[in-house]
Design an enzyme around this catalytic site. Structure first.
Site, PDB file in Angstrom:
ATOM      1  N   ARG A 179       8.521   5.879-119.001  1.00  0.00           N
ATOM      2  CA  ARG A 179       9.045   6.120-120.345  1.00  0.00           C
ATOM      3  C   ARG A 179       8.801   7.568-120.708  1.00  0.00           C
ATOM      4  NH1 ARG A 179       6.927   3.902-124.856  1.00  0.00           N
ATOM      5  NH2 ARG A 179       4.933   4.633-124.099  1.00  0.00           N
ATOM      6  N   ARG A 183      10.428  11.167-130.329  1.00  0.00           N
ATOM      7  CA  ARG A 183      10.176  10.817-131.731  1.00  0.00           C
ATOM      8  C   ARG A 183      11.186  11.515-132.625  1.00  0.00           C
ATOM      9  NH1 ARG A 183       3.821  12.175-132.293  1.00  0.00           N
ATOM     10  NH2 ARG A 183       3.050  10.508-130.965  1.00  0.00           N
ATOM     11  N   ARG A 256      -6.584  13.241-106.684  1.00  0.00           N
ATOM     12  CA  ARG A 256      -6.092  14.574-107.033  1.00  0.00           C
ATOM     13  C   ARG A 256      -7.121  15.193-107.949  1.00  0.00           C
ATOM     14  NH1 ARG A 256      -1.768  16.824-105.366  1.00  0.00           N
ATOM     15  NH2 ARG A 256      -1.706  18.427-106.961  1.00  0.00           N
ATOM     16  N   ARG A 287      -2.158  24.285-117.651  1.00  0.00           N
ATOM     17  CA  ARG A 287      -2.528  24.348-119.067  1.00  0.00           C
ATOM     18  C   ARG A 287      -3.547  25.451-119.293  1.00  0.00           C
ATOM     19  NH1 ARG A 287      -4.413  18.583-121.370  1.00  0.00           N
ATOM     20  NH2 ARG A 287      -6.250  19.023-120.111  1.00  0.00           N
ATOM     21  N   GLU A 312      -6.044  25.689-116.026  1.00  0.00           N
ATOM     22  CA  GLU A 312      -6.141  24.511-115.149  1.00  0.00           C
ATOM     23  C   GLU A 312      -5.098  24.582-114.031  1.00  0.00           C
ATOM     24  OE1 GLU A 312      -7.698  21.335-118.509  1.00  0.00           O
ATOM     25  OE2 GLU A 312      -5.778  20.982-117.531  1.00  0.00           O
ATOM     26  N   TYR A 360      -8.029   5.143-113.095  1.00  0.00           N
ATOM     27  CA  TYR A 360      -8.081   6.115-114.180  1.00  0.00           C
ATOM     28  C   TYR A 360      -8.404   5.383-115.477  1.00  0.00           C
ATOM     29  CZ  TYR A 360      -7.513   9.543-117.662  1.00  0.00           C
ATOM     30  OH  TYR A 360      -7.814  10.373-118.711  1.00  0.00           O
ATOM     31  N   ASP A 362      -9.449   6.110-119.601  1.00  0.00           N
ATOM     32  CA  ASP A 362      -9.788   6.978-120.716  1.00  0.00           C
ATOM     33  C   ASP A 362     -11.188   6.603-121.196  1.00  0.00           C
ATOM     34  OD1 ASP A 362      -7.809   8.889-121.121  1.00  0.00           O
ATOM     35  OD2 ASP A 362      -6.492   7.500-122.184  1.00  0.00           O
TER      36      ASP A 362
HETATM   37  C1  LIG Z   1      -9.603  16.215-116.186  1.00  0.00           C
HETATM   38  C2  LIG Z   1      -9.862  14.977-117.012  1.00  0.00           C
HETATM   39  C3  LIG Z   1      -9.590  14.960-118.373  1.00  0.00           C
HETATM   40  C4  LIG Z   1      -9.821  13.813-119.112  1.00  0.00           C
HETATM   41  N1  LIG Z   1      -9.523  13.813-120.442  1.00  0.00           N
HETATM   42  C5  LIG Z   1      -9.703  12.698-121.177  1.00  0.00           C
HETATM   43  C6  LIG Z   1      -9.358  12.667-122.557  1.00  0.00           C
HETATM   44  O1  LIG Z   1      -8.856  13.639-123.115  1.00  0.00           O
HETATM   45  N2  LIG Z   1      -9.555  11.507-123.238  1.00  0.00           N
HETATM   46  C7  LIG Z   1     -10.107  10.403-122.650  1.00  0.00           C
HETATM   47  O2  LIG Z   1     -10.297   9.381-123.347  1.00  0.00           O
HETATM   48  N3  LIG Z   1     -10.479  10.424-121.349  1.00  0.00           N
HETATM   49  C8  LIG Z   1     -10.287  11.536-120.607  1.00  0.00           C
HETATM   50  N4  LIG Z   1     -10.660  11.540-119.285  1.00  0.00           N
HETATM   51  C9  LIG Z   1     -11.302  10.350-118.704  1.00  0.00           C
HETATM   52  C10 LIG Z   1     -12.849  10.386-118.818  1.00  0.00           C
HETATM   53  O3  LIG Z   1     -13.343  11.508-118.141  1.00  0.00           O
HETATM   54  C11 LIG Z   1     -13.411   9.098-118.205  1.00  0.00           C
HETATM   55  O4  LIG Z   1     -13.003   7.992-118.967  1.00  0.00           O
HETATM   56  C12 LIG Z   1     -14.940   9.031-118.139  1.00  0.00           C
HETATM   57  O5  LIG Z   1     -15.477  10.207-117.660  1.00  0.00           O
HETATM   58  C13 LIG Z   1     -15.348   7.916-117.212  1.00  0.00           C
HETATM   59  O6  LIG Z   1     -16.748   7.756-117.218  1.00  0.00           O
HETATM   60  P1  LIG Z   1     -17.489   7.199-115.930  1.00  0.00           P
HETATM   61  O7  LIG Z   1     -18.894   6.953-116.355  1.00  0.00           O
HETATM   62  O8  LIG Z   1     -16.719   6.099-115.333  1.00  0.00           O
HETATM   63  O9  LIG Z   1     -17.403   8.370-114.855  1.00  0.00           O
HETATM   64  P2  LIG Z   1     -18.079   9.796-114.765  1.00  0.00           P
HETATM   65  O10 LIG Z   1     -18.073  10.475-116.074  1.00  0.00           O
HETATM   66  O11 LIG Z   1     -17.448  10.492-113.637  1.00  0.00           O
HETATM   67  O12 LIG Z   1     -19.595   9.469-114.379  1.00  0.00           O
HETATM   68  C14 LIG Z   1     -19.983   9.086-113.088  1.00  0.00           C
HETATM   69  C15 LIG Z   1     -21.312   9.745-112.818  1.00  0.00           C
HETATM   70  O13 LIG Z   1     -21.871   9.201-111.612  1.00  0.00           O
HETATM   71  C16 LIG Z   1     -22.553  10.230-110.968  1.00  0.00           C
HETATM   72  N5  LIG Z   1     -22.707   9.875-109.553  1.00  0.00           N
HETATM   73  C17 LIG Z   1     -21.729   9.658-108.661  1.00  0.00           C
HETATM   74  N6  LIG Z   1     -22.244   9.385-107.443  1.00  0.00           N
HETATM   75  C18 LIG Z   1     -23.589   9.427-107.593  1.00  0.00           C
HETATM   76  C19 LIG Z   1     -24.668   9.262-106.686  1.00  0.00           C
HETATM   77  N7  LIG Z   1     -24.464   9.006-105.393  1.00  0.00           N
HETATM   78  N8  LIG Z   1     -25.927   9.373-107.156  1.00  0.00           N
HETATM   79  C20 LIG Z   1     -26.163   9.665-108.455  1.00  0.00           C
HETATM   80  N9  LIG Z   1     -25.168   9.850-109.340  1.00  0.00           N
HETATM   81  C21 LIG Z   1     -23.906   9.734-108.925  1.00  0.00           C
HETATM   82  C22 LIG Z   1     -21.664  11.445-111.179  1.00  0.00           C
HETATM   83  O14 LIG Z   1     -22.385  12.652-110.987  1.00  0.00           O
HETATM   84  C23 LIG Z   1     -21.216  11.244-112.616  1.00  0.00           C
HETATM   85  O15 LIG Z   1     -22.062  11.920-113.519  1.00  0.00           O
HETATM   86  C24 LIG Z   1     -10.369  12.668-118.502  1.00  0.00           C
HETATM   87  C25 LIG Z   1     -10.644  12.685-117.133  1.00  0.00           C
HETATM   88  C26 LIG Z   1     -10.374  13.809-116.378  1.00  0.00           C
HETATM   89  C27 LIG Z   1     -10.635  13.775-114.911  1.00  0.00           C
END
Ligand SMILES: Cc1cc2nc3c(=O)[nH]c(=O)nc-3n(C[C@H](O)[C@H](O)[C@H](O)COP(=O)(O)OP(=O)(O)OC[C@H]3O[C@@H](n4cnc5c(N)ncnc54)[C@H](O)[C@@H]3O)c2cc1C
Length: 380
Positions: A179, A183, A256, A287, A312, A360, A362
């Site tokens: 989609r 708007r 990616r 960006r 970026e 993925y 948020d």
């Molecule tokens: C570029 C980008 C932009 C984004 N922008 C938005 C946004 O605007 N709005 C939004 O709602 N969401 C956004 N997101 C999504 C958001 O980042 C995620 O929802 C969130 O970070 C997920 O949390 P998590 O705890 O699953 O993962 P993470 O934040 O990645 O945490 C995982 C942690 O595990 C740790 N880890 C991994 N392996 C090990 C190991 N072997 N030993 C010890 N520690 C380890 C890592 O170091 C990391 O700190 C974006 C994501 C990206 C990539």
């Protein structure tokens, strides 16, 4: 009896939310993270008095009142509203596509005029495709042309998408774009969600609030001494990469990623907006983020004399780079299923978050998912 009820591997939003919830019901937990800081991808580094989103710009948005109230109970959020702007060959267009964009593109001033313009271009695209004997869009370019017509596609979608994917739109499958909302109102608010904002004082405040009173260790990789960590707690909540947990035995999952180039500039206000998309193919970055606009408004912008911008670049992931976006193709989907089957058989290891679920997420949904896991644990 082990020392901890839970060892939480990863201090991102999934791990931190889960830790907060189990801690509140009296469970003892330890959170470890291999990075030198807590917070995972929402971590910000303060440079020149500005919170820099180290792992990419993060804007919190949700329509889920419970999640909004939960995060606001930890830290208050500001009124930031995401209204990105596109720069195409030096001309500026508001996003998402709305009446402001159509006025900038064609000079149309009523919804009726804008609608007629878009419909005429969609019809042109349809006729061109049929003339070639096709009944369905054969690639992303044709799909986008059918949805919004030539002008919007060529100026605002084509170059940006090609940079994001590293491939031509004619070589990308049509299904990537399902989609393209249009708007017919003057509304630059990117998200349709009811609530959005940035934590006042930055995301580290949210993480610090979630992890207050909980034992944490940074710079600590689970895999560096796996046996030790496994012996420490009754259960492990693993939020790292699922393929790494199983020693990549079936092969590596692809991602990616994004490369950031940060620059400190000697001006208080460089681009007047937090997010500007560069939609032409010849500009190599996708960006430019000017971080101060996430948290500073009006005069506050000028009270801080410098600014930090991040350009970026979308790049293919290889070992050593941050794994950001899972690749939703058949190979990776099937590979993930094989790892997931192993994970489902674990007795004392729970998997959650974007890396462990190869998904993925948020921020708001990842918090909701950690809450669900917590509920399931309490019910057990
Ligand atoms: C570029 C980008 C932009 C984004 N922008 C938005 C946004 O605007 N709005 C939004 O709602 N969401 C956004 N997101 C999504 C958001 O980042 C995620 O929802 C969130 O970070 C997920 O949390 P998590 O705890 O699953 O993962 P993470 O934040 O990645 O945490 C995982 C942690 O595990 C740790 N880890 C991994 N392996 C090990 C190991 N072997 N030993 C010890 N520690 C380890 C890592 O170091 C990391 O700190 C974006 C994501 C990206 C990539």
């Amino acid at each position: 009896m082990k020392q901890f009820d839970y060892l939480i591997v990863g201090s991102g939003l999934f791990g931190a939310t889960f830790a907060y919830l189990v801690n509140r019901v009296g469970k003892k937990c330890l959170v470890i993270d291999k990075r030198p800081h807590l917070g995972g991808n929402v971590y910000c580094e303060n440079v020149e008095g500005i919170n820099v989103h180290k792992y990419g710009a993060h804007i919190f948005h949700t329509s889920d009142k419970q999640i909004w109230e939960f995060v606001n109970s930890i830290v208050e959020f500001n009124r930031y509203t995401n209204s990105p702007v596109a720069n195409y060959k030096g001309m500026l267009y508001n996003l998402p596509f709305n009446m402001n964009t159509f006025y900038q593109m064609w000079g149309v001033v009523t919804p009726e005029q804008a609608f007629a313009k878009i419909e005429a271009q969609k019809q042109e695209a349809l006729s061109a495709m049929r003339a070639e004997g096709a009944t369905e869009p054969r690639n992303l370019e044709e799909q986008a042309l059918m949805l919004v017509g030539k002008d919007i596609y060529e100026k605002l979608i084509k170059g940006y998408t090609e940079k994001q994917w590293g491939r031509k739109c004619t070589e990308l499958p049509a299904f990537i774009i399902k989609r393209l909302p249009v708007r017919l109102v003057f509304d630059n608010n990117y998200f349709n969600d009811k609530y959005q904002g940035i934590p006042i004082g930055g995301y580290n405040k949210l993480i610090d609030g979630l992890l207050a009173g909980i034992e944490t260790k940074t710079g600590t990789d689970f895999f560096a001494d796996r046996v030790h960590w496994e012996g420490l707690a009754e259960k492990i909540v693993f939020t790292g990469k699922i393929d790494e947990f199983y020693d990549y035995r079936f092969g590596k999952l692809d991602y990616r990623t994004v490369r950031f180039e940060d620059e400190i500039l000697d001006t208080p206000n460089y681009q007047g907006n937090a997010v500007i998309n560069y939609t032409e193919r010849d500009v190599p970055y996708t960006r430019v983020i000017e971080h101060k606009h996430f948290e500073m408004f009006g005069q506050e912008v000028y009270d801080v004399p410098k600014t930090i911008v991040s350009r970026e670049y979308s790049v293919e992931w290889t070992d050593g780079l941050e794994p950001y976006y899972p690749v939703n193709d058949q190979r990776n989907g099937e590979l993930y299923k094989r790892y997931k089957a192993l994970a489902d058989n674990e007795q004392n290891v729970l998997f959650g978050g974007r890396l462990a679920e190869y998904k993925y997420y948020d921020m708001a949904p990842v918090i909701a998912s950690a809450m669900n896991l917590f509920r399931m644990q309490v019910e057990i």
